[in-house]
Enzyme design. Sequence first.
Site, PDB file in Angstrom:
ATOM      1  CE  LYS A  13      -2.159  -1.243   3.535  1.00 51.67           C
ATOM      2  NZ  LYS A  13      -2.657  -0.907   4.844  1.00 51.67           N
ATOM      3  NE  ARG A  88      -6.889   0.002  11.182  1.00 50.84           N
ATOM      4  CZ  ARG A  88      -5.778   0.613  10.854  1.00 50.84           C
ATOM      5  NH1 ARG A  88      -5.796   1.661  10.105  1.00 50.84           N
ATOM      6  NH2 ARG A  88      -4.616   0.160  11.239  1.00 50.84           N
ATOM      7  NE  ARG A 127       8.506  -4.897   6.977  1.00 47.24           N
ATOM      8  CZ  ARG A 127       7.317  -4.319   7.003  1.00 47.24           C
ATOM      9  NH1 ARG A 127       6.869  -3.676   5.940  1.00 47.24           N
ATOM     10  NH2 ARG A 127       6.561  -4.389   8.078  1.00 47.24           N
ATOM     11  NE  ARG A 161       8.356  -3.107  12.260  1.00 52.55           N
ATOM     12  CZ  ARG A 161       7.410  -2.502  11.535  1.00 52.55           C
ATOM     13  NH1 ARG A 161       7.746  -1.654  10.589  1.00 52.55           N
ATOM     14  NH2 ARG A 161       6.142  -2.754  11.739  1.00 52.55           N
ATOM     15  NE  ARG A 172       1.409  -6.364  11.920  1.00 50.41           N
ATOM     16  CZ  ARG A 172       2.664  -6.328  11.463  1.00 50.41           C
ATOM     17  NH1 ARG A 172       3.549  -7.201  11.895  1.00 50.41           N
ATOM     18  NH2 ARG A 172       3.028  -5.444  10.568  1.00 50.41           N
TER      19      ARG A 172
END
Length: 219
Positions: A13, A88, A127, A161, A172
């Site tokens: 996004k 949302r 990542r 992370r 998530r």
Amino acid sequence: MYLIIMGVQGAGKGTQAAAIKERLNIPHITSGGLFRAMKDQDTPLARQVQAIMARGELVPDDVTIQVVRERLMQPDAARGFILDGFPRTRPQAEALDALMADLGQQITAVLYLHIDDDEAVERISGRLQCTLNEQHIYHRRYNPPRTEGVCDVDGGRLFTRDDDQPEAVRKRIAEFHHKTRPLLDYYRERGLLREIAADRPIEAVTEAILQTLQADQAE
Ligand code: AMP
């Protein structure tokens, strides 16, 4: 153009919004960014928002709607925007419709960047982020640094992370499906949803988005 961009984490996004923003010359507005910008304010509302964000919960609809509403009334958003992170919830989507009606406008399209859950896990959990600059991001497989574990730009150490660990990512993603599915239906019913296959190279996805928008305009 008044656009909403949706998609699971890792769908791209942010990357796509940055590309479209340049091409269409409209601001990229993220609700998370608006809330993070309240960090330095010392008001009861800012303190309430900070506490909620720290717990990883959603900010109440009335507060969220008010903050986004104020931002969308700014002059730079008058000709259009790419909205990211909002709406949302269903009440937020309805409030956005009401706000657009007040402005004498309507949402042009809702871009849903679609990737498989496994692909999202692969993208996010691979990542690597630089300890010296959070904008220096790599991927173990798709965009590895020249020297393993070291940032090409400033030599900072690279790390994963905590919330990018596969288990956290799966959680998530499940939350996204649970909470966002009804909104996809909301916009599909209004004929606004544009599904974009996002499991392709960055430039190919940008082109697909721009072509979709052009086709809309030609109608
Ligand atoms: P994000 O950067 O989009 O993950 O947002 C960071 C945090 O801001 C979220 O965890 C929420 O606490 C809050 N937030 C952002 N957008 C919304 C929204 N549309 N509704 C409620 N809370 C939001």
